[in-house]
Design an enzyme around this catalytic site. Structure first.
Site, mmCIF file in Angstrom:
data_model
loop_
_atom_site.group_PDB
_atom_site.id
_atom_site.type_symbol
_atom_site.label_atom_id
_atom_site.label_comp_id
_atom_site.label_asym_id
_atom_site.label_seq_id
_atom_site.Cartn_x
_atom_site.Cartn_y
_atom_site.Cartn_z
ATOM 1 N N ARG A 109 90.101 91.349 72.390
ATOM 2 C CA ARG A 109 90.345 89.978 72.845
ATOM 3 C C ARG A 109 91.840 89.670 72.767
ATOM 4 O O ARG A 109 92.378 88.925 73.580
ATOM 5 C CB ARG A 109 89.568 88.994 71.977
ATOM 6 C CG ARG A 109 88.081 89.012 72.241
ATOM 7 C CD ARG A 109 87.380 87.880 71.513
ATOM 8 N NE ARG A 109 85.939 87.970 71.697
ATOM 9 C CZ ARG A 109 85.136 88.654 70.888
ATOM 10 N NH1 ARG A 109 85.623 89.301 69.863
ATOM 11 N NH2 ARG A 109 83.831 88.690 71.122
ATOM 12 N N HIS A 111 87.227 84.199 66.117
ATOM 13 C CA HIS A 111 86.301 84.847 67.050
ATOM 14 C C HIS A 111 86.829 86.241 67.325
ATOM 15 O O HIS A 111 87.567 86.470 68.248
ATOM 16 C CB HIS A 111 86.236 84.029 68.343
ATOM 17 C CG HIS A 111 85.210 84.517 69.313
ATOM 18 N ND1 HIS A 111 83.930 84.855 68.956
ATOM 19 C CD2 HIS A 111 85.281 84.700 70.654
ATOM 20 C CE1 HIS A 111 83.259 85.227 70.034
ATOM 21 N NE2 HIS A 111 84.050 85.148 71.072
#
Ligand code: APR
Length: 309
Positions: free
Chosen positions: A89, A176
Site C-alpha cells: 500500500r 491499515h
C-alpha cells in the site's frame, strides 16, 4: 437520510459504494465524480436504471466535475490507483497523495461543511493529506480501514468455528497495513471469549491471514484490489453518520494523545454520529496490543514522511 453524498472516484470501490448507498437510500442524491471522461455518468445512469428493480428513489448523478457535488453533506474519497500484485500500500503513497490533494482542494471549495470519509490507500496517510488540505476539524475527516479489516477477521473466525458471522464481535485497530492490530483479547462469539473456542495456533493463523487479507485478494485479481467488502465497510460508516446511530466502529481518526499517540491517523474505536467523529473511545489494551499499536503508528509516521504537503 442525508441530502447529498458525493463519491469521488467511480472505479471499483467508488461505483460499488454509490450503488450500495442508493440501495439503502442513505441520501436523496448520490453524486459520482471521476476524472476519466464518461465513466461516472455512464455508471450513474446504469445504476439509476436498477432503481425500479431494487426499489430505491435515491437519484444518482455522474459527473466529470464537482458542480453537482456542491453542498454535499458527506464525501467519500476513493480516487486513486489501486494496488497491483507485489505492490505494498505504501508504494502507492506519492501518486495517491497527489490525487487526494487535488480532490481535497475541490472538496474544500464545493463542500466546505461536508464530513469526509477517506478510502484511498495508504489509508492513514491519505486521511492526513485530506485533513491538511481541507483544513477541516478531525470530527469531519475520518478513514475507512478498521471496519474492513474487522470484517475479514470476523469472516475467517466464523469459518473456523462454523458459526454465523453475525455472532462474532471483534475490532481490528492500528494502521491499515501489515501492522494492523486485531484485538484478540476482546474478540467474542456471542459474548464468549474466542480463546475458549480456538487454540492459539489457529488464532495466530487467522490474525496473520487478516493482516494479509488485502494482498490475498490482489494476488487473485492481479489487475486491481478488493472492492465488495471495502464498499460495504464504508457504507456501514456512512449509515452510522446519516442515521445518527453512534455506532462504535474501528475507524482511522486523527489522534491527539489518545492511546498515547498523537499527530497521525490510526485505527481506534470511534463513535460515529451526524457530527462525524463523535468520540474516540479509549479501552484498556494488553501490553502486547499496546506495543503492536505503537509499532503500527510508527509505520504510519514513516509513510507520512514520504509525502510533501
Ligand atoms: N479525481 C477523481 N477521480 C480520480 C482521480 C482524481 N484526481 N484520479 C483517479 N481517479 C479515479 C480513476 O479514474 C478511477 O476510476 O479513481 C478511480 C479508482 O478506481 P479503481 O482504479 O477501480 O480503484 P479502486 O479499486 O476503486 O480503489 C480505489 O481505494 O481501496 C482503495 O487502494 C484502493 O486507493 C485505492 C482506492
Amino acid at each position: 437520510m442525508l441530502n447529498r453524498i458525493t463519491v469521488v472516484g467511480a472505479g471499483n470501490v467508488g461505483a460499488t459504494t454509490a450503488q450500495r448507498l442508493a440501495e439503502k437510500e442513505l441520501a436523496r442524491t448520490v453524486v459520482l465524480v471521476d476524472v476519466v471522461e464518461g465513466i461516472a455518468p455512464g455508471k450513474a445512469l446504469d445504476q439509476m436504471e436498477s432503481a425500479p428493480i431494487e426499489g430505491f428513489d435515491t437519484c444518482i448523478i455522474g459527473a466529470n466535475d464537482y458542480a453537482p457535488a456542491e453542498g454535499s453533506d458527506l464525501v467519500v474519497v476513493t480516487a486513486g490507483i489501486a494496488r497491483k500484485p507485489g505492490m505494498s500500500r505504501d508504494d502507492l503513497v506519492r501518486t495517491n497523495a497527489d490525487i487526494v490533494k487535488q480532490v481535497s482542494q475541490q472538496i474544500k471549495r464545493y463542500c466546505p461543511n461536508a464530513i469526509v470519509v477517506v478510502v484511498s490507500n495508504p489509508l492513514d496517510v491519505m486521511c492526513w493529506v485530506a485533513k491538511q488540505v481541507t483544513g477541516f476539524p478531525r470530527e469531519r475527516v475520518i478513514g475507512m480501514a478498521g471496519v474492513l479489516d474487522t470484517a475479514r477477521y470476523r469472516t475467517f473466525l466464523a469459518q473456523a468455528l462454523n458459526v454465523s458471522v453475525e455472532d462474532i464481535q471483534a475490532m481490528v485497530l492500528g494502521g491499515h497495513g501489515d501492522t494492523m492490530v486485531p484485538l484478540v483479547s476482546y474478540t467474542t462469539v456471542s459474548g464468549i471469549p474466542v480463546r475458549q473456542l480456538l487454540d492459539e495456533s489457529k488464532l495466530k493463523a487467522i490474525v496473520d491471514r487478516t493482516r494479509n487479507g488485502g494482498a490475498e485478494i490482489v494476488a487473485f485479481l492481479k489487475t486491481g484490489s478488493a472492492y465488495y467488502a471495502p464498499s460495504s465497510a464504508v457504507v456501514q460508516m456512512v449509515e452510522s453518520i446519516a442515521r445518527d446511530k453512534n455506532r462504535l466502529l474501528p475507524c482511522a481518526a486523527w489522534l491527539e494523545g489518545e492511546y498515547g499517540l498523537s499527530g497521525m491517523y490510526c485505527g481506534v474505536p470511534c463513535k460515529l454520529s451526524r457530527k462525524g467523529l463523535e468520540e474516540i473511545v479509549q479501552v484498556e489494551l494488553t501490553a502486547q496490543e499496546r506495543e503492536d499499536l505503537k509499532k503500527s503508528a510508527e509505520a504510519v509516521k514513516q509513510t507520512m514522511a514520504a509525502v510533501n504537503l
